[in-house]
Design a protein around this motif. Sequence first.
Motif, short mmCIF file in Angstrom:
data_model
loop_
_atom_site.label_atom_id
_atom_site.label_comp_id
_atom_site.label_asym_id
_atom_site.label_seq_id
_atom_site.Cartn_x
_atom_site.Cartn_y
_atom_site.Cartn_z
N THR A 177 8.16 5.33 3.19
CA THR A 177 7.98 6.26 4.37
C THR A 177 6.08 5.98 4.44
OG1 THR A 177 7.73 8.58 5.13
CG2 THR A 177 7.50 8.08 2.60
N VAL A 178 5.77 6.58 5.45
CA VAL A 178 4.30 6.36 5.75
C VAL A 178 3.78 7.63 5.33
CG1 VAL A 178 2.40 6.11 7.21
CG2 VAL A 178 4.60 4.49 7.62
N ILE A 179 2.65 7.67 4.29
CA ILE A 179 2.20 8.94 3.91
C ILE A 179 1.03 9.37 4.91
CG2 ILE A 179 0.75 10.01 2.08
CD1 ILE A 179 3.78 9.45 1.47
N ARG A 180 1.16 10.41 5.80
CA ARG A 180 -0.01 10.84 6.65
C ARG A 180 -1.02 11.78 6.41
NH1 ARG A 180 2.11 7.83 11.11
NH2 ARG A 180 4.37 7.53 10.83
N SER A 181 -1.01 12.30 5.29
CA SER A 181 -1.90 13.23 4.64
C SER A 181 -1.80 13.27 3.21
CB SER A 181 -1.62 14.57 5.36
OG SER A 181 -0.37 15.25 4.96
N TYR A 182 -2.73 13.76 2.85
CA TYR A 182 -2.76 14.13 1.13
C TYR A 182 -2.04 15.08 0.78
CZ TYR A 182 -4.77 14.61 -3.52
OH TYR A 182 -4.98 14.87 -4.60
N SER A 183 -1.85 16.02 1.77
CA SER A 183 -0.86 17.29 1.18
C SER A 183 0.45 16.58 1.08
CB SER A 183 -1.21 18.44 2.07
OG SER A 183 -0.72 17.93 3.35
N GLN A 184 0.87 15.78 2.06
CA GLN A 184 2.24 15.27 1.93
C GLN A 184 2.46 14.45 0.69
OE1 GLN A 184 2.91 12.24 5.21
NE2 GLN A 184 5.21 11.74 4.29
N LEU A 185 1.49 13.63 0.32
CA LEU A 185 1.59 12.99 -0.73
C LEU A 185 1.68 13.98 -1.97
CD1 LEU A 185 1.54 10.47 -2.51
CD2 LEU A 185 -0.97 10.33 -2.27
N THR A 186 0.84 15.14 -1.85
CA THR A 186 0.94 15.98 -3.37
C THR A 186 2.21 16.74 -3.38
OG1 THR A 186 -0.27 17.50 -2.05
CG2 THR A 186 -1.50 16.06 -3.62
N ASP A 187 2.63 16.95 -2.12
CA ASP A 187 4.01 17.75 -1.97
C ASP A 187 5.36 16.76 -2.59
OD1 ASP A 187 3.06 20.00 -0.79
OD2 ASP A 187 3.61 19.19 1.50
N LEU A 188 5.29 15.58 -2.35
CA LEU A 188 6.14 14.52 -2.66
C LEU A 188 5.98 14.53 -4.40
CD1 LEU A 188 5.91 11.60 -0.40
CD2 LEU A 188 8.10 13.19 -0.55
N ARG A 236 -2.79 0.40 5.54
CA ARG A 236 -4.34 0.53 5.31
C ARG A 236 -4.54 2.22 5.42
NH1 ARG A 236 -8.79 -1.92 6.96
NH2 ARG A 236 -7.59 -3.83 7.11
N ASP A 237 -3.89 2.90 6.23
CA ASP A 237 -4.09 4.26 6.51
C ASP A 237 -3.77 5.30 5.21
OD1 ASP A 237 -4.94 3.72 9.28
OD2 ASP A 237 -2.85 4.02 10.08
N GLU A 238 -2.75 4.73 4.71
CA GLU A 238 -2.53 6.02 3.57
C GLU A 238 -3.05 5.39 2.27
OE1 GLU A 238 1.70 5.34 3.03
OE2 GLU A 238 1.81 3.58 1.76
N LEU A 239 -3.68 4.39 2.04
CA LEU A 239 -4.38 3.95 0.73
C LEU A 239 -5.06 4.82 0.34
CD1 LEU A 239 -4.60 0.06 0.84
CD2 LEU A 239 -2.84 1.45 -0.64
N PRO A 240 -6.12 5.54 1.12
CA PRO A 240 -7.25 6.36 0.67
C PRO A 240 -6.52 7.69 -0.06
CG PRO A 240 -7.67 5.58 2.82
CD PRO A 240 -6.39 5.02 2.57
N TYR A 241 -5.21 8.01 0.40
CA TYR A 241 -4.73 9.07 0.05
C TYR A 241 -4.29 8.91 -1.54
CZ TYR A 241 -4.21 10.54 4.72
OH TYR A 241 -4.58 10.70 6.05
N TYR A 242 -3.70 7.75 -1.71
CA TYR A 242 -3.47 7.48 -3.28
C TYR A 242 -4.57 7.44 -4.32
CZ TYR A 242 1.56 6.23 -1.84
OH TYR A 242 2.63 6.19 -1.57
N GLN A 243 -5.64 6.83 -3.46
CA GLN A 243 -6.96 6.81 -4.09
C GLN A 243 -7.44 8.19 -4.47
OE1 GLN A 243 -8.60 4.60 -5.68
NE2 GLN A 243 -10.34 5.76 -6.31
N ARG A 244 -7.28 9.23 -3.65
CA ARG A 244 -7.56 10.62 -3.74
C ARG A 244 -6.94 11.15 -5.06
NH1 ARG A 244 -7.87 15.52 0.72
NH2 ARG A 244 -8.14 17.33 -0.92
#
Length: 210
Positions: A190-201, A106-114
Motif C-alpha cells: 500500500t502507499v503510505i499517504r500520511s504520517y498518521s496512516q503509518l502510525t495507525d498501522l 518517493r512520497d512516502e519515504l519521509p514518513y518512515y524517516q519521521r
Amino acid sequence: MRRPLVALGALALVAGCSIGTPPGDDAAGDGQTVPTTQSNVDVDTPELREAKAAAGIADCAPGDATDGGLPDLTLPCLGGGPDVRLRSLKGPMVVNLFAQWCEPCRDELPYYQRLHEEAGDKLRVVGIDYLDTQPDGAIELAAQTGVTYPLLADPGGALRQDFRVRGLPGVVFVDADGEVTNPGGRPTFTVIRSYSQLTDLVREHLGMAL
C-alpha cells in the motif's frame, strides 16, 4: 556519482492503482519476466560508500536471533557494511520495501524517516531496496528524501518468492519476538499517504502508540 534518477516508476504503474511494478515485470504487460535471486549488481563500491556517508545513512546491524519470522535470507547492506541475515532480526521493527524506480516510494519515504526519528529506541526502521539495479540511484533517492535509517539491498529479488512481491511500495511489521504481524506473514502493499496512516498501522500491527 550523482546522476538523475530514472523515472521508470511512472512507466510501470498498474492501471487504476498507485503501486509501482518492477521494470520489465510481466505484471506490467510487456511479456517479460525479471530474473530473481541472481544479480551481478555491486551494492558496495567506494563510490557508493562515499555517497552513503554523505547522505548520513546509518550502517546495517545484524541481529542475534536464530528463529525470527522473516525469510531465511542474507542481504547485503546498501552502500557497504555488514550483511544481514533477516531471520536474525527482531522488533519492534518496521521494514519498508522501496526502489528508485518506484515513484510512490518517493512520497512516502519521509514518513518512515519521521517514524525513525520520533520512535527512537522504541522501534527500529529498516529499508530494503528491492529489485533495483541502480544502487546509486537508491542512495540518491534516500539523500533527497532525508532517509538515514539502515538500508539493505535485494537487487536480485530474492524476497519475491517468500513475500510474493508484485509491486512496490510495501511495509512489513515485526514484533519483539521476530514474528511478522502482517496478515499471512507477508508485506502489506500500500502507499503510505500520511504520517498518521503509518502510525495507525504501527498501532494496529505492533500495539504501539507513538
